[in-house]
Scaffold this motif. Structure first.
Motif, PDB file in Angstrom:
ATOM      1  N   VAL A  13      40.232 -12.547 100.888  1.00 23.77           N
ATOM      2  CA  VAL A  13      40.280 -14.003 100.807  1.00 23.77           C
ATOM      3  C   VAL A  13      40.143 -14.594 102.211  1.00 23.77           C
ATOM      4  O   VAL A  13      40.893 -14.219 103.115  1.00 23.77           O
ATOM      5  CB  VAL A  13      41.623 -14.470 100.177  1.00 23.77           C
ATOM      6  N   PRO A  14      39.207 -15.530 102.415  1.00 23.19           N
ATOM      7  CA  PRO A  14      39.154 -16.219 103.704  1.00 23.19           C
ATOM      8  C   PRO A  14      40.306 -17.220 103.791  1.00 23.19           C
ATOM      9  O   PRO A  14      40.817 -17.695 102.762  1.00 23.19           O
ATOM     10  CB  PRO A  14      37.798 -16.933 103.661  1.00 23.19           C
ATOM     11  N   LYS A  32      45.715   0.171 116.410  1.00 30.26           N
ATOM     12  CA  LYS A  32      44.875  -0.912 116.929  1.00 30.26           C
ATOM     13  C   LYS A  32      43.422  -0.458 116.951  1.00 30.26           C
ATOM     14  O   LYS A  32      43.131   0.695 117.228  1.00 30.26           O
ATOM     15  CB  LYS A  32      45.328  -1.303 118.339  1.00 30.26           C
ATOM     16  N   THR A  33      42.514  -1.397 116.656  1.00 29.59           N
ATOM     17  CA  THR A  33      41.080  -1.130 116.746  1.00 29.59           C
ATOM     18  C   THR A  33      40.452  -2.196 117.641  1.00 29.59           C
ATOM     19  O   THR A  33      41.016  -3.276 117.831  1.00 29.59           O
ATOM     20  CB  THR A  33      40.409  -1.169 115.359  1.00 29.59           C
ATOM     21  N   GLU A  34      39.293  -1.896 118.159  1.00 33.48           N
ATOM     22  CA  GLU A  34      38.595  -2.849 119.020  1.00 33.48           C
ATOM     23  C   GLU A  34      37.928  -3.968 118.226  1.00 33.48           C
ATOM     24  O   GLU A  34      37.869  -5.105 118.653  1.00 33.48           O
ATOM     25  CB  GLU A  34      37.548  -2.123 119.871  1.00 33.48           C
ATOM     26  N   GLU A  35      37.413  -3.624 117.070  1.00 27.06           N
ATOM     27  CA  GLU A  35      36.655  -4.576 116.253  1.00 27.06           C
ATOM     28  C   GLU A  35      37.544  -5.270 115.234  1.00 27.06           C
ATOM     29  O   GLU A  35      38.430  -4.653 114.647  1.00 27.06           O
ATOM     30  CB  GLU A  35      35.526  -3.854 115.512  1.00 27.06           C
ATOM     31  N   LEU A  36      37.271  -6.541 114.998  1.00 29.06           N
ATOM     32  CA  LEU A  36      37.926  -7.241 113.894  1.00 29.06           C
ATOM     33  C   LEU A  36      37.406  -6.668 112.578  1.00 29.06           C
ATOM     34  O   LEU A  36      36.218  -6.344 112.480  1.00 29.06           O
ATOM     35  CB  LEU A  36      37.599  -8.736 113.942  1.00 29.06           C
ATOM     36  N   GLU A  39      44.519 -17.598 115.226  1.00 32.00           N
ATOM     37  CA  GLU A  39      44.745 -17.829 113.802  1.00 32.00           C
ATOM     38  C   GLU A  39      44.067 -16.759 112.939  1.00 32.00           C
ATOM     39  O   GLU A  39      42.938 -16.363 113.200  1.00 32.00           O
ATOM     40  CB  GLU A  39      44.175 -19.203 113.440  1.00 32.00           C
ATOM     41  N   VAL A  40      44.781 -16.296 111.926  1.00 35.89           N
ATOM     42  CA  VAL A  40      44.230 -15.322 110.983  1.00 35.89           C
ATOM     43  C   VAL A  40      43.188 -16.021 110.118  1.00 35.89           C
ATOM     44  O   VAL A  40      43.443 -17.083 109.559  1.00 35.89           O
ATOM     45  CB  VAL A  40      45.355 -14.726 110.108  1.00 35.89           C
ATOM     46  N   LYS A  41      42.025 -15.416 110.016  1.00 33.94           N
ATOM     47  CA  LYS A  41      40.932 -16.038 109.272  1.00 33.94           C
ATOM     48  C   LYS A  41      40.591 -15.312 107.965  1.00 33.94           C
ATOM     49  O   LYS A  41      39.854 -15.828 107.144  1.00 33.94           O
ATOM     50  CB  LYS A  41      39.691 -16.105 110.154  1.00 33.94           C
ATOM     51  N   GLU A  42      41.141 -14.095 107.783  1.00 32.35           N
ATOM     52  CA  GLU A  42      40.881 -13.328 106.570  1.00 32.35           C
ATOM     53  C   GLU A  42      42.159 -12.613 106.133  1.00 32.35           C
ATOM     54  O   GLU A  42      42.957 -12.191 106.975  1.00 32.35           O
ATOM     55  CB  GLU A  42      39.758 -12.309 106.789  1.00 32.35           C
ATOM     56  N   TRP A  43      42.315 -12.481 104.818  1.00 31.10           N
ATOM     57  CA  TRP A  43      43.531 -11.909 104.224  1.00 31.10           C
ATOM     58  C   TRP A  43      43.180 -10.932 103.120  1.00 31.10           C
ATOM     59  O   TRP A  43      42.122 -11.037 102.511  1.00 31.10           O
ATOM     60  CB  TRP A  43      44.381 -13.034 103.621  1.00 31.10           C
ATOM     61  N   HIS A  44      44.105 -10.019 102.863  1.00 24.28           N
ATOM     62  CA  HIS A  44      44.015  -9.137 101.701  1.00 24.28           C
ATOM     63  C   HIS A  44      45.202  -9.385 100.782  1.00 24.28           C
ATOM     64  O   HIS A  44      46.336  -9.557 101.248  1.00 24.28           O
ATOM     65  CB  HIS A  44      44.066  -7.668 102.115  1.00 24.28           C
ATOM     66  N   PRO A  50      47.566 -10.106 106.571  1.00 24.75           N
ATOM     67  CA  PRO A  50      46.401 -10.596 107.317  1.00 24.75           C
ATOM     68  C   PRO A  50      45.491  -9.439 107.699  1.00 24.75           C
ATOM     69  O   PRO A  50      45.901  -8.274 107.687  1.00 24.75           O
ATOM     70  CB  PRO A  50      47.030 -11.219 108.568  1.00 24.75           C
ATOM     71  N   LEU A  51      44.262  -9.754 108.047  1.00 24.66           N
ATOM     72  CA  LEU A  51      43.322  -8.785 108.604  1.00 24.66           C
ATOM     73  C   LEU A  51      43.171  -9.083 110.083  1.00 24.66           C
ATOM     74  O   LEU A  51      42.641 -10.129 110.461  1.00 24.66           O
ATOM     75  CB  LEU A  51      41.960  -8.894 107.909  1.00 24.66           C
TER      76      LEU A  51
END
Length: 185
Positions: free
Chosen positions: A79-80, A134-138, A17-22, A104-105
């Motif tokens: 926004v969370p 793609k990145t390794e870190e959220l 689930e996406v937990k953070e948004w822009h 989403p982030l």
């Protein structure tokens, strides 16, 4: 027949689930009225955050020129997921003539901006060339708030979610317009 089958495993869906948004508010930077409307909307978001309507964190910077993938003046609001609906609703109802990119982030910024996005108002073409595939870190923002990806625990356990789902199905049996969930896995 489609080769795509959306996941239905509860744990897999909850864990992804996406937990953070822009939300990116766009304005024509050479149009004084639009620029002012964008700043007024930003101030309203800041006041409403202060007053407890929702959690939304506009970036301190307002871009008066194209930056990154964004082709015109813009600013970002983080926004969370827990405030997504409230912020989306407010911006839908109060954007005026401004366009807003919502995404989403995740670890896949290019997909987030290109394929997983939504627009409130007319869309703009984006320059995706500078975004990483793609990145390794959220991309965790504002960890001091302990919201979004930084939240210490999920809102509901898997068992609580199952009970909520079963209760919804029981209640909705009496609603003739509501679709029924499939009985099989």
């Amino acid at each position: 027949m489609s080769d795509y089958h959306p996941p239905t495993d509860l744990e897999e869906v909850v864990n992804s689930e996406v937990k953070e948004w822009h939300f990116h508010i766009y304005f024509h930077q050479r149009n004084a009225d639009q620029h002012q409307a964008a700043l007024d909307l930003r101030d309203a978001v800041l006041r409403l955050r202060r007053d407890g309507a929702f959690v939304a964190v506009p970036l301190f910077r307002v871009n008066t020129d194209p930056i990154g993938p964004h082709p015109i003046g813009s600013y970002e609001i983080w926004v969370p997921a827990t405030s997504f609906s409230s912020v989306f609703s407010f911006l839908c109802m109060n954007r005026g003539s401004l366009s807003i990119l919502v995404h989403p982030l995740t670890r896949e910024a290019r997909k987030d901006h290109e394929l997983r996005n939504a627009w409130i108002g007319p869309p703009f073409p984006l320059d995706l060339s500078a975004l990483p595939v793609k990145t390794e870190e959220l991309p965790i923002q504002y960890p001091s708030l302990k919201l979004g990806y930084s939240a210490p625990e999920p809102e509901f356990t898997l068992d609580q979610r199952r009970r909520i789902g079963a209760n919804l199905e029981r209640i909705l049996k009496g609603e003739k317009e509501a679709a029924r969930a499939p009985m099989n896995q």
